[in-house]
Design an enzyme around this catalytic site. Structure first.
Site: not given
Length: 275
Positions: A80-81, A228, A225, A206, A175-176
């Protein structure tokens, strides 16, 4: 076509998605795979570069493979990433099923060039590549604006230029954890799905509600995906246990945190399956 790409295309045809869950240690890996076994779901287990630095590449890969075999789970191992082509190469060499190269913060041409290099490496091994197009804010970055989202025309041009197998799109997620309720651009997502013939990926699930995820799946997302909330649930549960006991045996304190995390991942998997 790689096995993972085929699995994602089958999911898309059935208006379903496959959960791609990050793991950070043996305990979170077990939670993800136990959830997959309980729900009879395929799963993509992911390691970020930070997790690889923490566990070691060969150990992370071996742990995931051994645990999936022992639990009898259909699991695919994904990087991932990654921002470096060399890390993607190393992961392919130790047997990862797919890798993500993230050059989304560069300009379009640089993103194409970097992605194309990894696609060449992966396709020689019969493995899949994910890339990201558009701006999906990472933790600590400024919020996305509509003019930084993925466009259908750019998506088409990017896929044609790179030969990438999976495309992570920017449609309003981040993200987060979210400070405000996110609003996904479903019309844009539908247009992107109609513009390209590759599985689409949603990062930043998330904190998204079940209905938001269901709508995204209906409009073409087939890899979701999830990271978090996994580490947050594990650590919050563990902190609560440790504050009320003097027990030093981690084999007695960790199981409750694993179970809480397993329940969390199970719920996400049921959404992916349309249950």
């Amino acid at each position: 076509m790689s096995e993972m790409s085929s699995a994602l295309r089958r999911a898309r045809q059935g208006a379903r998605a496959i959960l791609a869950a990050n793991f950070y240690n043996a305990e979170t890996l077990l939670a993800v795979l136990r959830a997959a076994r309980r729900t009879a779901s395929p799963v993509i287990v992911q390691t970020s570069p930070a997790t690889i630095a923490y566990l070691g590449l060969e150990q992370a890969s071996a742990m995931a493979r051994a645990a999936a075999r022992e639990l009898g789970v259909e699991a695919y191992l994904h990087l991932d990433h990654a921002r470096e082509v060399d890390l993607a190469r190393r992961c392919l060499e130790v047997g990862y099923d797919s890798v993500m190269i993230d050059a989304s913060e560069t300009d379009f041409d640089a993103n194409v060039e970097c992605t194309r290099a990894v696609v060449r490496l992966a396709h020689e091994e019969g493995k899949a590549v994910e890339a990201e197009l558009g701006y999906v804010p990472k933790v600590g970055q400024s919020p996305a604006r509509v003019d930084t989202y993925t466009t259908p025309d750019e998506a088409r041009a990017f896929v044609e230029a790179t030969g990438v197998d999976l495309l992570a799109v920017a449609v309003g997620s981040a993200h987060g954890f979210y400070e405000e309720t996110p609003r996904l651009d479903y019309d844009r997502l539908t247009a992107i799905r109609n513009a390209v013939d590759v599985p689409l990926v949603l990062h930043g699930s998330s904190g998204l509600g079940d209905e938001q995820l269901k709508k995204a799946i209906e409009r073409g997302i087939c890899k979701i995906n999830f990271a978090t909330e996994i580490k947050d649930t594990f650590m919050r549960t563990l902190k609560g246990l440790l504050s009320s006991t003097d027990e030093i045996d981690i084999r007695k304190t960790f199981p409750a945190a694993i179970e809480a995390t397993t329940h969390l991942v199970e719920a996400k998997m049921r959404v992916c399956k349309g249950v």
